[in-house]
Design an enzyme around this catalytic site. Sequence first.
Site, PDB file in Angstrom:
ATOM      1  N   HIS A  55      -2.345   1.151 -19.837  1.00 45.72           N
ATOM      2  CA  HIS A  55      -2.898   0.455 -19.133  1.00 45.72           C
ATOM      3  C   HIS A  55      -2.919  -1.267 -19.006  1.00 45.72           C
ATOM      4  CE1 HIS A  55      -7.228   0.462 -18.803  1.00 45.72           C
ATOM      5  NE2 HIS A  55      -7.549   0.575 -18.227  1.00 45.72           N
TER       6      HIS A  55
ATOM      7  N   ASP B 122      -9.124  -0.082  -2.032  1.00 50.63           N
ATOM      8  CA  ASP B 122      -8.351   0.644  -2.876  1.00 50.63           C
ATOM      9  C   ASP B 122      -7.089   0.947  -2.665  1.00 50.63           C
ATOM     10  OD1 ASP B 122     -10.381   3.318  -4.174  1.00 50.63           O
ATOM     11  OD2 ASP B 122      -8.186   3.651  -4.052  1.00 50.63           O
TER      12      ASP B 122
ATOM     13  N   GLU C 186     -10.475  -0.123  -9.225  1.00 50.12           N
ATOM     14  CA  GLU C 186      -9.462  -0.652  -8.312  1.00 50.12           C
ATOM     15  C   GLU C 186      -9.727  -0.571  -7.057  1.00 50.12           C
ATOM     16  OE1 GLU C 186     -10.288   2.485  -7.439  1.00 50.12           O
ATOM     17  OE2 GLU C 186      -7.962   3.334  -6.772  1.00 50.12           O
TER      18      GLU C 186
ATOM     19  N   ASN D  47      -1.595   3.489 -14.131  1.00 45.33           N
ATOM     20  CA  ASN D  47      -1.516   3.297 -15.469  1.00 45.33           C
ATOM     21  C   ASN D  47      -0.824   4.705 -17.086  1.00 45.33           C
ATOM     22  OD1 ASN D  47      -4.022   1.329 -15.930  1.00 45.33           O
ATOM     23  ND2 ASN D  47      -5.458   2.772 -15.041  1.00 45.33           N
TER      24      ASN D  47
ATOM     25  N   ASP E   1      -3.627  -2.933 -16.144  1.00 45.60           N
ATOM     26  CA  ASP E   1      -4.977  -5.153 -16.232  1.00 45.60           C
ATOM     27  C   ASP E   1      -3.825  -5.513 -15.388  1.00 45.60           C
ATOM     28  OD1 ASP E   1      -6.506  -3.036 -17.145  1.00 45.60           O
ATOM     29  OD2 ASP E   1      -6.660  -4.051 -18.658  1.00 45.60           O
TER      30      ASP E   1
HETATM   31  P1  GH3 Z   1      -5.952   7.384  -4.856  1.00 41.63           P
HETATM   32  O1  GH3 Z   1      -5.188   6.791  -3.712  1.00 41.63           O
HETATM   33  O2  GH3 Z   1      -6.931   7.900  -3.838  1.00 41.63           O
HETATM   34  O3  GH3 Z   1      -7.130   6.157  -4.813  1.00 41.63           O
HETATM   35  O4  GH3 Z   1      -5.343   7.843  -6.260  1.00 41.63           O
HETATM   36  P2  GH3 Z   1      -6.494   6.308  -7.786  1.00 41.63           P
HETATM   37  O5  GH3 Z   1      -5.340   7.254  -8.256  1.00 41.63           O
HETATM   38  O6  GH3 Z   1      -6.065   5.320  -7.627  1.00 41.63           O
HETATM   39  O7  GH3 Z   1      -7.310   7.080  -8.129  1.00 41.63           O
HETATM   40  P3  GH3 Z   1      -8.134   7.443  -8.516  1.00 41.63           P
HETATM   41  O8  GH3 Z   1     -10.040   6.854  -8.466  1.00 41.63           O
HETATM   42  O9  GH3 Z   1      -8.192   9.068  -9.613  1.00 41.63           O
HETATM   43  O10 GH3 Z   1      -8.489   6.153 -10.598  1.00 41.63           O
HETATM   44  C1  GH3 Z   1      -8.627   4.912 -10.164  1.00 41.63           C
HETATM   45  C2  GH3 Z   1      -7.993   4.874 -11.810  1.00 41.63           C
HETATM   46  O11 GH3 Z   1      -8.435   3.721 -11.663  1.00 41.63           O
HETATM   47  C3  GH3 Z   1      -8.183   5.876 -12.474  1.00 41.63           C
HETATM   48  C4  GH3 Z   1      -8.981   4.430 -13.875  1.00 41.63           C
HETATM   49  O12 GH3 Z   1      -8.197   4.258 -15.064  1.00 41.63           O
HETATM   50  C5  GH3 Z   1      -8.523   3.199 -12.724  1.00 41.63           C
HETATM   51  N1  GH3 Z   1      -9.050   2.102 -13.548  1.00 41.63           N
HETATM   52  C6  GH3 Z   1     -10.192   1.579 -12.992  1.00 41.63           C
HETATM   53  N2  GH3 Z   1     -11.012   0.419 -13.853  1.00 41.63           N
HETATM   54  C7  GH3 Z   1      -9.351   0.141 -14.289  1.00 41.63           C
HETATM   55  C8  GH3 Z   1      -9.143  -1.265 -15.407  1.00 41.63           C
HETATM   56  O13 GH3 Z   1      -9.686  -1.950 -14.594  1.00 41.63           O
HETATM   57  N3  GH3 Z   1      -7.537  -1.168 -15.848  1.00 41.63           N
HETATM   58  C9  GH3 Z   1      -7.048   0.130 -15.672  1.00 41.63           C
HETATM   59  N4  GH3 Z   1      -5.877  -0.838 -16.093  1.00 41.63           N
HETATM   60  N5  GH3 Z   1      -7.037   0.343 -14.987  1.00 41.63           N
HETATM   61  C10 GH3 Z   1      -8.242   1.079 -14.612  1.00 41.63           C
HETATM   62 MG    MG Z   2      -7.568   4.443  -5.131  1.00 32.57          MG
HETATM   63 MG    MG Z   3     -10.892   5.022  -6.266  1.00 29.49          MG
END
Ligand code: GH3
Ligand code: MG
Ligand code: MG
Length: 296
Positions: free
Chosen positions: A183, A170, A213, A178, A187
């Site tokens: 965004h 993760d 992610e 982001n 990506d």
């Molecule tokens: P942690 O270290 O605890 O994992 O914090 P985090 O910020 O990585 O975790 P969190 O679950 O809060 O956020 C995950 C983010 O990933 C939120 C979401 O907008 C972003 N995300 C998910 N899928 C995609 C994608 O396909 N593209 C982009 N750019 N962002 C994405």
């Molecule tokens: Mg994360």
């Molecule tokens: Mg996560």
Amino acid sequence: MRILIAEDDDVGRFQLEALLSKDGYEVVTAADGATAWQILEQHDAPPLVILDWVMPELNGLEVCRRIRESHRNGYVYVIMLTGKTRKDDIVSGMDAGADDYLSKPVHMEELRARLRAGRRILALEEALRIQATHDALTGVLNRGTIFELLQRELAKAARSAAAVGVILADLDHFKQINDRYGHPAGDAVLREAARRLKASMRAYDAVGRYGGEEFLLVLPGCALDAAIDVAQRARRAITAAPVSTGPHAVEVTASFGVATAETGRPLDLEAVIRVADEALYRAKARGRDRVESAHE
Ligand code: GH3
Ligand code: MG
Ligand code: MG
Ligand code: MG
């Protein structure tokens, strides 16, 4: 491209083999239907097949039916080769699952044209198959496919008392990436992270996108210590250098949870994932950019 020529007439088979080899095909031959079927049952069977209709042991029609009944990966494009020219023969050939047919004597330019048509169909089928099994953004396996693969590996491991390593990765504070860079930059980071994960694994390991992610790594034959090594290697690969997203150089780290299915440990999918997820949670709690495992 690999092609199977199944033809019991030696002269006809040699001629086709010589011509298609010259055209750049990687030719496999069979002089009877049973041998053809043996070749087609193998994992790396050719996707293009020229099948003579009348052959000893198994005729071409029967081989064709078996191809359509079997559930191997990827489409097999079948051209029936026949001296039969009656319309109802042709109908039964197509009904057996042939894609096309060619009458003897073979006209080489016609065969070439029909093979080109076959290759177009195979290319389309391959593109569709990749689309259906891979994640569009990162190019790694999609969630459904990596789960299926893990399920298969767990079943195999249970039969042979082998181990399967499972790693959940993760990205750390990805939301901030982001938020700070946008965004599209996020990506790009996801794509590069997936590429680095893949590069740090062996050819027979698999990686899929588990969620936004989060990635799921499946390591056949990997017991816990080896799986931890892979996770450490993957962790270092992720942080090795900032990811360039055009204007920005983005620092990236990831946390890893490692579990294994092996004798004496849970062997079902939900249990292994749960253990890996708990380990990942510990890796986050203990500061991120680290690997935790099911050891404790
Ligand atoms: P942690 O270290 O605890 O994992 O914090 P985090 O910020 O990585 O975790 P969190 O679950 O809060 O956020 C995950 C983010 O990933 C939120 C979401 O907008 C972003 N995300 C998910 N899928 C995609 C994608 O396909 N593209 C982009 N750019 N962002 C994405
Ligand atoms: Mg994360
Ligand atoms: Mg996560
Ligand atoms: Mg024949």
